[in-house]
Design an enzyme around this catalytic site. Structure first.
Site, PDB file in Angstrom:
ATOM      1  N   ASN A 123     -43.680 -15.885 -49.343  1.00  0.00           N
ATOM      2  CA  ASN A 123     -44.910 -16.167 -48.335  1.00  0.00           C
ATOM      3  C   ASN A 123     -45.467 -17.494 -48.862  1.00  0.00           C
ATOM      4  O   ASN A 123     -45.301 -18.706 -47.938  1.00  0.00           O
ATOM      5  CB  ASN A 123     -45.933 -14.631 -48.431  1.00  0.00           C
ATOM      6  CG  ASN A 123     -45.032 -14.267 -47.219  1.00  0.00           C
ATOM      7  OD1 ASN A 123     -44.608 -14.157 -46.533  1.00  0.00           O
ATOM      8  ND2 ASN A 123     -45.759 -12.786 -48.054  1.00  0.00           N
ATOM      9  N   GLU A 143     -43.355  -4.801 -47.545  1.00  0.00           N
ATOM     10  CA  GLU A 143     -41.240  -5.154 -48.401  1.00  0.00           C
ATOM     11  C   GLU A 143     -41.017  -4.033 -48.801  1.00  0.00           C
ATOM     12  O   GLU A 143     -39.964  -4.060 -49.683  1.00  0.00           O
ATOM     13  CB  GLU A 143     -41.994  -6.893 -49.405  1.00  0.00           C
ATOM     14  CG  GLU A 143     -43.408  -7.145 -50.585  1.00  0.00           C
ATOM     15  CD  GLU A 143     -43.322  -6.017 -51.070  1.00  0.00           C
ATOM     16  OE1 GLU A 143     -44.808  -4.770 -50.616  1.00  0.00           O
ATOM     17  OE2 GLU A 143     -43.027  -6.775 -52.375  1.00  0.00           O
ATOM     18  N   ASP A 187     -37.851  -2.215 -53.250  1.00  0.00           N
ATOM     19  CA  ASP A 187     -39.010  -2.906 -52.797  1.00  0.00           C
ATOM     20  C   ASP A 187     -38.679  -4.753 -53.435  1.00  0.00           C
ATOM     21  O   ASP A 187     -37.744  -4.991 -54.616  1.00  0.00           O
ATOM     22  CB  ASP A 187     -40.220  -2.685 -54.038  1.00  0.00           C
ATOM     23  CG  ASP A 187     -41.121  -3.509 -53.581  1.00  0.00           C
ATOM     24  OD1 ASP A 187     -42.009  -2.804 -53.194  1.00  0.00           O
ATOM     25  OD2 ASP A 187     -41.779  -4.992 -54.601  1.00  0.00           O
ATOM     26  N   ASP A 202     -41.569 -13.252 -42.658  1.00  0.00           N
ATOM     27  CA  ASP A 202     -40.804 -12.457 -42.034  1.00  0.00           C
ATOM     28  C   ASP A 202     -39.869 -12.489 -41.651  1.00  0.00           C
ATOM     29  O   ASP A 202     -38.885 -11.640 -41.410  1.00  0.00           O
ATOM     30  CB  ASP A 202     -42.087 -12.640 -40.532  1.00  0.00           C
ATOM     31  CG  ASP A 202     -43.209 -12.104 -40.545  1.00  0.00           C
ATOM     32  OD1 ASP A 202     -43.981 -11.849 -41.025  1.00  0.00           O
ATOM     33  OD2 ASP A 202     -43.806 -12.405 -39.253  1.00  0.00           O
TER      34      ASP A 202
END
Ligand code: GTP
Length: 350
Positions: A229, A263, A221, A238
Site C-alpha cells: 500500500n 489481508e 496472511d 486492492d
C-alpha cells in the site's frame, strides 16, 4: 454462497407446502361431504376423500418431521386429479372449472418456474380435451368464455413466474450483500460464522468420522502488505487482494475462500489429513511466491504466511478466531513466507 439462496427458497417451499396440504385437505374433505351426502356424486366424493386424507397425512408428516420432495409432487398430483375429475364428472354449471386456475401458480410455487411451466402446459391438454368432450360445452361455455379462461389460466402462471423469479433474484442479491466481501468476491466473516455454526450443529456421526475430525483450516496472511500500500498506493493494494482471491479460487476448486481481515484469508479443507493439508498449504505458498501480481501496470511480488489448524467441535466462534489468529502469528514469528502447522488443534498451535 449459492446454497444459502437455494436453501431459503426450499424452506419457503416447504412452509408453503405444509399449510397448503392442510388447506387443500380441509377443502377436499368438505367437498367429499357435499358430493356424497348432498349431491349424491359418489365418484367425486370418494376421490375427494382419498386425496383429502393423503394431504392430511402429508401435513402431519411435514409438521412432525421435514417435508420431502415427494410431498410436493403428491400435493400437486392430488390437486390435479381432484380438480380434473370434478371438472369431468360434475355439471359445468357447478363451476369446478374455476379451480383449474389455481393449478398453474401451485405448480410454479411447488416445482419451481421451469418445471411449473411444463406442468401448466401439460395440464392444459386434458383440461381442454374435457371441455371439448363434454356434450354440454356449447350450452354452458361458449368459446369466448373458453378463450377468457385459457388466457386467465396462463396469466395466473405468468404472474406467479414473475414473482418467483424476482424473489429468487432479490434473495440472491441480499445473500451476496450479507455474505460476500464486496472488494474481492470472497466469502466474508458472516459466511464463515455460518459455516462454523453448521459445523457445530451437525451431530457427530460415528460412521462418518472424517466429517468432524478432518476439517482443517488454512489461515493465509499476506506478508508486509502495508508496504505494498505504502509503495504503490491503496488502489494497487486492492487489486492485489482481488488477484490473490482469484488465485486462491483457482487453486482450491470447490472449497470456499473467506476474507476475514484486511489481508487475511481463510480456506476450509474438508476430508484432508494433516499431511494433505500441509502439502496443500505449501502449494499455495509456493504459487503465491512465484506469481507476479500485475496491478495498474505494476509488477508486484508478495509472499504469504499460512497457519494450519483443525476445526474442533464445541468451540465458540470468538475462541475459534482468536486461536486461529494465534496459529497464524506463530507462522509470522517464525520468519514469514512459511507454513506453520498447529499440531492437533488450533489452541495447541501457539
Ligand atoms: N489496499 C487495501 N489495504 C488494506 C485493506 N485492508 C487492510 N489493508 C491494509 O493492510 C495492511 C495490514 O498491515 P499490517 O497489519 O501491519 O500487516 P502487514 O504489513 O501485512 O505485515 P505482517 O502481516 O506482519 O507481515 C494495512 O496497511 C492496511 O491498511 C484493503 O481492503 N485494501
Amino acid at each position: 454462497m449459492i446454497t444459502q439462496t437455494s436453501s431459503l427458497l426450499l424452506e419457503t417451499r416447504d412452509i408453503l407446502h405444509k399449510w397448503l396440504s392442510l388447506a387443500t385437505s380441509a377443502i377436499m374433505i368438505f367437498f367429499c361431504f357435499v358430493n356424497i351426502v348432498m349431491l349424491n356424486q359418489v365418484t367425486i366424493g370418494v376421490i375427494d376423500s382419498v386425496f383429502g386424507l393423503l394431504n392430511l397425512y402429508s401435513f402431519r408428516k411435514a409438521l412432525l418431521e421435514k417435508t420431502h420432495e415427494w410431498h410436493h409432487y403428491m400435493l400437486a398430483f392430488s390437486m390435479t386429479v381432484v380438480v380434473l375429475s370434478s371438472f369431468y364428472f360434475a355439471d359445468l354449471r357447478a363451476g369446478s372449472i374455476y379451480w383449474l386456475l389455481i393449478l398453474p401458480p401451485l405448480y410454479c410455487l411447488l416445482a419451481g418456474p421451469k418445471l411449473g411451466l411444463f406442468y401448466t402446459i401439460i395440464l392444459s391438454l386434458p383440461a381442454l380435451a374435457i371441455l371439448f368432450i363434454k356434450s354440454d360445452t356449447e350450452d354452458f361455455l361458449p368459446y369466448r368464455s373458453i378463450l377468457n379462461f385459457v388466457l386467465a389460466y396462463f396469466l395466473s402462471y405468468g404472474i406467479c413466474y414473475l414473482y418467483e423469479s424476482q424473489y429468487a433474484k432479490s434473495s440472491l442479491l441480499l445473500e451476496r450483500m450479507a455474505f460476500q466481501d464486496p472488494l474481492t468476491g470472497a466469502q466474508n466473516r458472516h459466511a464463515l460464522k455460518l459455516f462454523f455454526d453448521n459445523f457445530n450443529n451437525v451431530p457427530v456421526d460415528p460412521f462418518l468420522k472424517y466429517e468432524t475430525e478432518e476439517t482443517r483450516l488454512l489461515i493465509i496472511d499476506i506478508d508486509y502488505f502495508k508496504s505494498v500500500n505504502d509503495e504503490f498506493g491503496h488502489d494497487v493494494g486492492d487489486s492485489v487482494l482481488l488477484e490473490m482471491t482469484e488465485l486462491l479460487h483457482y487453486l482450491i476448486h470447490d472449497e470456499h475462500v473467506y476474507r476475514i481481515g484486511g489481508e487475511e484469508f481463510l480456506i476450509t479443507l474438508k476430508n484432508h489429513t494433516q499431511n494433505q493439508a500441509y502439502d496443500f498449504a505449501e502449494k499455495i505458498r509456493k504459487e503465491v511466491e512465484k506469481t507476479v501480481f500485475r496491478a495498474h501496470q505494476q509488477s508486484i511480488r508478495i509472499t504469504v504466511s499460512i497457519g494450519i489448524a483443525q476445526l474442533q467441535k464445541g468451540q465458540s466462534f470468538r475462541e475459534f478466531l482468536r486461536d486461529a489468529d494465534k496459529n497464524l502469528y506463530s507462522a509470522k514469528n517464525k520468519g514469514r513466507n512459511l507454513v506453520h502447522y498447529g499440531p492437533m488443534n488450533v489452541s495447541e498451535a501457539v
